[in-house]
Write a protein that holds these residues in place. Sequence first.
Motif, PDB file in Angstrom:
ATOM      1  N   ALA A 157      37.322  47.370  35.130  1.00  0.00           N
ATOM      2  CA  ALA A 157      37.840  46.553  36.234  1.00  0.00           C
ATOM      3  C   ALA A 157      36.910  46.642  37.439  1.00  0.00           C
ATOM      4  O   ALA A 157      36.693  45.645  38.139  1.00  0.00           O
ATOM      5  CB  ALA A 157      39.247  47.014  36.618  1.00  0.00           C
ATOM      6  N   GLY A 158      36.349  47.813  37.669  1.00  0.00           N
ATOM      7  CA  GLY A 158      35.405  47.984  38.770  1.00  0.00           C
ATOM      8  C   GLY A 158      34.150  47.152  38.590  1.00  0.00           C
ATOM      9  O   GLY A 158      33.619  46.599  39.550  1.00  0.00           O
ATOM     10  N   PHE A 159      33.687  47.053  37.355  1.00  0.00           N
ATOM     11  CA  PHE A 159      32.471  46.281  37.123  1.00  0.00           C
ATOM     12  C   PHE A 159      32.718  44.777  37.128  1.00  0.00           C
ATOM     13  O   PHE A 159      31.780  44.001  37.181  1.00  0.00           O
ATOM     14  CB  PHE A 159      31.807  46.714  35.820  1.00  0.00           C
ATOM     15  CG  PHE A 159      31.048  48.001  35.949  1.00  0.00           C
ATOM     16  CD1 PHE A 159      29.891  48.065  36.703  1.00  0.00           C
ATOM     17  CD2 PHE A 159      31.497  49.153  35.337  1.00  0.00           C
ATOM     18  CE1 PHE A 159      29.188  49.243  36.841  1.00  0.00           C
ATOM     19  CE2 PHE A 159      30.803  50.347  35.459  1.00  0.00           C
ATOM     20  CZ  PHE A 159      29.647  50.389  36.215  1.00  0.00           C
ATOM     21  N   LEU A 160      33.967  44.365  37.076  1.00  0.00           N
ATOM     22  CA  LEU A 160      34.264  42.938  37.153  1.00  0.00           C
ATOM     23  C   LEU A 160      34.195  42.430  38.583  1.00  0.00           C
ATOM     24  O   LEU A 160      33.957  41.254  38.814  1.00  0.00           O
ATOM     25  CB  LEU A 160      35.646  42.648  36.554  1.00  0.00           C
ATOM     26  CG  LEU A 160      35.771  42.917  35.052  1.00  0.00           C
ATOM     27  CD1 LEU A 160      37.202  42.686  34.599  1.00  0.00           C
ATOM     28  CD2 LEU A 160      34.803  42.049  34.262  1.00  0.00           C
ATOM     29  N   ARG A 161      34.404  43.293  39.553  1.00  0.00           N
ATOM     30  CA  ARG A 161      34.353  42.934  40.971  1.00  0.00           C
ATOM     31  C   ARG A 161      33.318  43.813  41.666  1.00  0.00           C
ATOM     32  O   ARG A 161      33.514  45.020  41.793  1.00  0.00           O
ATOM     33  CB  ARG A 161      35.713  43.149  41.616  1.00  0.00           C
ATOM     34  CG  ARG A 161      36.815  42.400  40.941  1.00  0.00           C
ATOM     35  CD  ARG A 161      37.307  41.352  41.845  1.00  0.00           C
ATOM     36  NE  ARG A 161      38.394  40.626  41.201  1.00  0.00           N
ATOM     37  CZ  ARG A 161      38.575  39.370  41.406  1.00  0.00           C
ATOM     38  NH1 ARG A 161      37.783  38.715  42.214  1.00  0.00           N
ATOM     39  NH2 ARG A 161      39.566  38.747  40.825  1.00  0.00           N
ATOM     40  N   PRO A 162      32.205  43.259  42.121  1.00  0.00           N
ATOM     41  CA  PRO A 162      31.117  44.067  42.678  1.00  0.00           C
ATOM     42  C   PRO A 162      31.521  44.947  43.859  1.00  0.00           C
ATOM     43  O   PRO A 162      31.118  46.104  43.934  1.00  0.00           O
ATOM     44  CB  PRO A 162      30.086  43.029  43.105  1.00  0.00           C
ATOM     45  CG  PRO A 162      30.403  41.815  42.332  1.00  0.00           C
ATOM     46  CD  PRO A 162      31.859  41.854  42.052  1.00  0.00           C
ATOM     47  N   HIS A 163      32.333  44.428  44.762  1.00  0.00           N
ATOM     48  CA  HIS A 163      32.696  45.234  45.934  1.00  0.00           C
ATOM     49  C   HIS A 163      33.659  46.355  45.552  1.00  0.00           C
ATOM     50  O   HIS A 163      33.619  47.435  46.134  1.00  0.00           O
ATOM     51  CB  HIS A 163      33.282  44.340  47.029  1.00  0.00           C
ATOM     52  CG  HIS A 163      32.252  43.391  47.571  1.00  0.00           C
ATOM     53  ND1 HIS A 163      31.998  42.171  46.985  1.00  0.00           N
ATOM     54  CD2 HIS A 163      31.382  43.506  48.596  1.00  0.00           C
ATOM     55  CE1 HIS A 163      31.025  41.569  47.648  1.00  0.00           C
ATOM     56  NE2 HIS A 163      30.635  42.349  48.634  1.00  0.00           N
TER      57      HIS A 163
END
Length: 196
Positions: free
Chosen positions: A24-30
Motif C-alpha cells: 500500500a505504501g508503494f502505491l502512493r509515493p507520499h
Amino acid sequence: MSDKVKNLIVRAITGALFVAIMVAGFLRPHYMVVLFAVITGMSLWEYTGLVNEIKGVRINRFISTVAGVYFFLAIAGHRLGFVEGFSIFVPYILTIIYLFVSELYLKNENPINNWAYTMLGQMYLTLPFSMINILAFQTNERGEIMIDMLLPLSIFIFLWTNDTGAYCCGSLFGKHKLFPRISPKKSWEGSIGGGL
C-alpha cells in the motif's frame, strides 16, 4: 497444535499484514515517504537502544534518530523536487558535527567507540533506507520527476521471497548449522532454499 505450527501461523499473519502495509505504501509515493521515514526512525531507535546496552558505549539516542529521519526526508524532498540544491543537507551535517563535538565534552569512557557506533547507525540504516528515494523518484531528460515504485518494491519482493524460502526449507530440512555462533537456528539447507 505444536509450537512450530503456532510460530508459523503467527509469522504468516504478521508477514501478510506487513506486506499489505508495504505494498500500500508503494502505491502512493507520499505515503511511502512517510512510511519509510517512520521505519527509519524506529530502526535507528532500536539500534541505538541495543548499542547503548554495550558496556562503555553511550550514544545520543534521540539526536541520532532525529538526524537519520531528517536525512531520509531531505533525500526524499530533494528527489521529489521540493528543494533545489544541496543546502537541505546542511542541518544534517551540522547535527553530525554536533554529535562528534559534544562527545568530547561528555567525558564518556570511550568517545571514539561512540562516534563509530553513531556513524555505523547512519550508514547501516539511514543510508540504505534513503536510497529507496533514489530508486523511486527519477528525473527524465526534460527535468520532469518520474515516480517508479516498481523497482524499490521489487527489491522487497525478492527479499521476502528469499526469507520465506529460507525459513520454509530451513524448518523442514535444516540439519547443518550455517553459523552457530552468530545465528544458531540458521542452516545451510535454509540458505540454499532461500537462494532457490
